[in-house]
Design a protein around this motif. Structure first.
Motif, PDB file in Angstrom:
ATOM      1  N   VAL A  66       0.841  -1.193   0.000  1.00  0.00           N
ATOM      2  CA  VAL A  66       0.000   0.000   0.000  1.00  0.00           C
ATOM      3  C   VAL A  66       0.878   1.246   0.000  1.00  0.00           C
ATOM      4  O   VAL A  66       2.065   1.186   0.329  1.00  0.00           O
ATOM      5  CB  VAL A  66      -0.961   0.023   1.210  1.00  0.00           C
ATOM      6  CG1 VAL A  66      -1.911  -1.170   1.171  1.00  0.00           C
ATOM      7  CG2 VAL A  66      -0.194   0.049   2.523  1.00  0.00           C
ATOM      8  N   ASP A 102      -8.210   6.876  -3.192  1.00  0.00           N
ATOM      9  CA  ASP A 102      -7.777   5.510  -2.900  1.00  0.00           C
ATOM     10  C   ASP A 102      -7.799   4.655  -4.169  1.00  0.00           C
ATOM     11  O   ASP A 102      -8.659   3.800  -4.348  1.00  0.00           O
ATOM     12  CB  ASP A 102      -8.713   4.911  -1.842  1.00  0.00           C
ATOM     13  CG  ASP A 102      -8.200   3.603  -1.307  1.00  0.00           C
ATOM     14  OD1 ASP A 102      -7.018   3.283  -1.541  1.00  0.00           O
ATOM     15  OD2 ASP A 102      -8.977   2.894  -0.647  1.00  0.00           O
ATOM     16  N   ILE A 131     -10.253   9.746  -0.182  1.00  0.00           N
ATOM     17  CA  ILE A 131      -9.926   9.432   1.215  1.00  0.00           C
ATOM     18  C   ILE A 131     -10.040  10.692   2.063  1.00  0.00           C
ATOM     19  O   ILE A 131     -10.530  10.663   3.185  1.00  0.00           O
ATOM     20  CB  ILE A 131      -8.487   8.875   1.339  1.00  0.00           C
ATOM     21  CG1 ILE A 131      -8.313   7.620   0.485  1.00  0.00           C
ATOM     22  CG2 ILE A 131      -8.133   8.593   2.805  1.00  0.00           C
ATOM     23  CD1 ILE A 131      -6.868   7.142   0.423  1.00  0.00           C
ATOM     24  N   ARG A 153      -3.120   6.133   4.290  1.00  0.00           N
ATOM     25  CA  ARG A 153      -2.805   4.853   3.647  1.00  0.00           C
ATOM     26  C   ARG A 153      -3.841   4.533   2.584  1.00  0.00           C
ATOM     27  O   ARG A 153      -5.044   4.714   2.800  1.00  0.00           O
ATOM     28  CB  ARG A 153      -2.821   3.713   4.673  1.00  0.00           C
ATOM     29  CG  ARG A 153      -1.698   3.754   5.685  1.00  0.00           C
ATOM     30  CD  ARG A 153      -1.916   2.699   6.747  1.00  0.00           C
ATOM     31  NE  ARG A 153      -1.671   1.343   6.272  1.00  0.00           N
ATOM     32  CZ  ARG A 153      -0.488   0.739   6.338  1.00  0.00           C
ATOM     33  NH1 ARG A 153       0.551   1.349   6.845  1.00  0.00           N
ATOM     34  NH2 ARG A 153      -0.330  -0.494   5.889  1.00  0.00           N
ATOM     35  N   SER A 154      -3.381   4.037   1.465  1.00  0.00           N
ATOM     36  CA  SER A 154      -4.308   3.505   0.477  1.00  0.00           C
ATOM     37  C   SER A 154      -4.632   2.063   0.852  1.00  0.00           C
ATOM     38  O   SER A 154      -3.962   1.477   1.708  1.00  0.00           O
ATOM     39  CB  SER A 154      -3.673   3.549  -0.920  1.00  0.00           C
ATOM     40  OG  SER A 154      -2.504   2.743  -0.939  1.00  0.00           O
ATOM     41  N   THR A 155      -5.636   1.495   0.217  1.00  0.00           N
ATOM     42  CA  THR A 155      -5.924   0.078   0.463  1.00  0.00           C
ATOM     43  C   THR A 155      -5.370  -0.804  -0.648  1.00  0.00           C
ATOM     44  O   THR A 155      -5.416  -2.017  -0.543  1.00  0.00           O
ATOM     45  CB  THR A 155      -7.434  -0.181   0.593  1.00  0.00           C
ATOM     46  OG1 THR A 155      -8.070   0.223  -0.616  1.00  0.00           O
ATOM     47  CG2 THR A 155      -8.028   0.589   1.766  1.00  0.00           C
ATOM     48  N   SER A 156      -4.871  -0.180  -1.718  1.00  0.00           N
ATOM     49  CA  SER A 156      -4.223  -0.967  -2.769  1.00  0.00           C
ATOM     50  C   SER A 156      -2.876  -0.311  -3.051  1.00  0.00           C
ATOM     51  O   SER A 156      -2.422   0.542  -2.296  1.00  0.00           O
ATOM     52  CB  SER A 156      -5.087  -0.992  -4.030  1.00  0.00           C
ATOM     53  OG  SER A 156      -5.012   0.272  -4.663  1.00  0.00           O
ATOM     54  N   ASN A 157      -2.243  -0.681  -4.144  1.00  0.00           N
ATOM     55  CA  ASN A 157      -0.887  -0.191  -4.407  1.00  0.00           C
ATOM     56  C   ASN A 157      -0.859   1.123  -5.198  1.00  0.00           C
ATOM     57  O   ASN A 157       0.190   1.511  -5.694  1.00  0.00           O
ATOM     58  CB  ASN A 157      -0.063  -1.266  -5.137  1.00  0.00           C
ATOM     59  CG  ASN A 157      -0.572  -1.536  -6.533  1.00  0.00           C
ATOM     60  OD1 ASN A 157      -1.779  -1.523  -6.770  1.00  0.00           O
ATOM     61  ND2 ASN A 157       0.330  -1.768  -7.460  1.00  0.00           N
ATOM     62  N   ALA A 170      -2.163  -6.149   3.129  1.00  0.00           N
ATOM     63  CA  ALA A 170      -3.298  -6.012   2.230  1.00  0.00           C
ATOM     64  C   ALA A 170      -4.328  -7.073   2.589  1.00  0.00           C
ATOM     65  O   ALA A 170      -4.000  -8.062   3.240  1.00  0.00           O
ATOM     66  CB  ALA A 170      -2.859  -6.195   0.771  1.00  0.00           C
ATOM     67  N   SER A 171      -5.553  -6.823   2.192  1.00  0.00           N
ATOM     68  CA  SER A 171      -6.580  -7.867   2.250  1.00  0.00           C
ATOM     69  C   SER A 171      -6.748  -8.397   0.843  1.00  0.00           C
ATOM     70  O   SER A 171      -7.077  -7.637  -0.068  1.00  0.00           O
ATOM     71  CB  SER A 171      -7.909  -7.285   2.735  1.00  0.00           C
ATOM     72  OG  SER A 171      -7.862  -7.081   4.112  1.00  0.00           O
ATOM     73  N   CYS A 202       3.098  -5.432   9.675  1.00  0.00           N
ATOM     74  CA  CYS A 202       2.074  -5.397   8.643  1.00  0.00           C
ATOM     75  C   CYS A 202       1.421  -6.756   8.509  1.00  0.00           C
ATOM     76  O   CYS A 202       2.022  -7.777   8.831  1.00  0.00           O
ATOM     77  CB  CYS A 202       2.666  -4.970   7.323  1.00  0.00           C
ATOM     78  SG  CYS A 202       4.320  -5.537   7.059  1.00  0.00           S
ATOM     79  N   TRP A 240      -1.325  -9.351   6.244  1.00  0.00           N
ATOM     80  CA  TRP A 240      -2.044  -9.721   5.032  1.00  0.00           C
ATOM     81  C   TRP A 240      -3.140 -10.709   5.424  1.00  0.00           C
ATOM     82  O   TRP A 240      -2.876 -11.638   6.200  1.00  0.00           O
ATOM     83  CB  TRP A 240      -1.131 -10.421   4.027  1.00  0.00           C
ATOM     84  CG  TRP A 240      -0.056  -9.586   3.442  1.00  0.00           C
ATOM     85  CD1 TRP A 240      -0.096  -8.898   2.254  1.00  0.00           C
ATOM     86  CD2 TRP A 240       1.270  -9.359   3.966  1.00  0.00           C
ATOM     87  NE1 TRP A 240       1.110  -8.264   2.029  1.00  0.00           N
ATOM     88  CE2 TRP A 240       1.963  -8.530   3.052  1.00  0.00           C
ATOM     89  CE3 TRP A 240       1.933  -9.790   5.121  1.00  0.00           C
ATOM     90  CZ2 TRP A 240       3.271  -8.112   3.255  1.00  0.00           C
ATOM     91  CZ3 TRP A 240       3.234  -9.375   5.339  1.00  0.00           C
ATOM     92  CH2 TRP A 240       3.891  -8.543   4.406  1.00  0.00           C
TER      93      TRP A 240
END
Ligand SMILES: [Ca+2]
Length: 278
Positions: free
Chosen positions: A63, A88, A97, A112-116, A143-144, A170, A172
């Motif tokens: 992220v 995001d 966001i 923070r983003s939730t993806s890259n 990440a989820s 972190c 996952w």
């Protein structure tokens, strides 16, 4: 990045394109694991009617963590005149966001983003400008991840396979798209080292994986049963979830020796396949 491709038949005139750099820093595409962005002309005022966009992209399954270190944008109720907005995802169409203006640092300063991918826009109207902003970004881990039946993905520590030099914590969450399926996690690399204090003046290598480790838990959160804590160069055997999720946590401390971190691949096993082993 520009790629020109042609096939074996039919020709055309081709193309001409011109390019220029934007020396004042009005936006850009940032692909490095960490960097700094700032508003145009900084620390001088940004231009009236500025409309600048930044796209930050870090490694897949990580992220973007953005940290404002200076901020001064024309204040107004609801940031109606000038603003910095953070999205995001890769574009303005993604979830916003946050939107900021004024002269106080955004709170919290870390976003923070939730993806890259993270997209940032500075938009100004035709009067009153200010100093603008400076922000650092880094690659955050965790990440989820929803895993479909044909997927094979990888989890790595940040900066893998280069040495890490940071304090990471972190997680996952790997969840099979089909709840009847199992997650299959196979480590390919393990290189985590740290010291633990023995007495006031002596430290020893942490051989019990208590300070720097990868922990795998059999479920979708930190309350799930621990499958194992892993460190040093001991590559664990492949792990199959009992349910449809595995929870993976990386913790490192700043007191570690050099290490490259870890890499693992994940995929799903269909229920019919694992049932034979029960
Ligand atoms: Ca303005």
């Amino acid at each position: 990045y520009v790629h020109f491709h042609s096939d074996e038949s039919l020709r055309g005139k081709g193309f001409i394109a011109s390019f220029k750099t934007l020396p004042n820093g009005c936006g850009g595409y940032y692909k490095s694991p960490a960097g700094i962005i700032h508003s145009p002309n900084y620390p001088q005022n940004y231009d009236h009617d500025a409309d600048c966009t930044w796209l930050i992209e870090v490694a897949v399954n990580h992220v973007v963590v953005l940290n404002f270190v200076d901020f001064d944008v024309e204040p107004f109720t609801n940031c109606t005149f000038d603003y910095v907005a953070v999205y995001d995802g890769p574009s303005l169409n993604d979830t916003e966001i946050a939107r900021f203006c004024g002269s106080t640092l955004p709170n919290p300063p870390y976003i923070r983003s939730t993806s890259n991918q993270m997209f940032i826009r500075l938009k100004a109207d035709g009067s009153v400008s200010a100093r603008g902003f400076v922000a650092n970004y880094t690659t955050g881990c965790g990440a989820s991840i929803t895993v479909n039946q044909e997927d094979i993905g990888e989890l790595t520590s940040p900066n893998f396979p280069h040495y890490y030099s940071n304090w990471f914590n972190c997680t996952w969450t790997l969840t099979a798209a089909n709840p009847d399926d199992r997650i299959y996690l196979m480590f390919t690399h393990m290189d985590l080292h740290s010291f633990v204090p023995q007495s006031s003046a002596i430290t020893a290598a942490d051989t019990n994986c208590t300070t720097s480790f990868v922990r795998v838990q059999d479920g979708d959160d930190s309350d799930a049963p621990v499958v194992g804590n892993y460190c040093l160069t001991r590559v664990p055997s492949p792990i199959t979830s009992q349910g449809s999720s595995l929870y993976v946590r990386l913790q490192t401390t700043p007191l570690m020796l050099l290490g490259a971190g870890f890499r693992a691949t994940y995929s799903v096993l269909s229920q019919g396949c694992t049932a034979r082993f029960i």
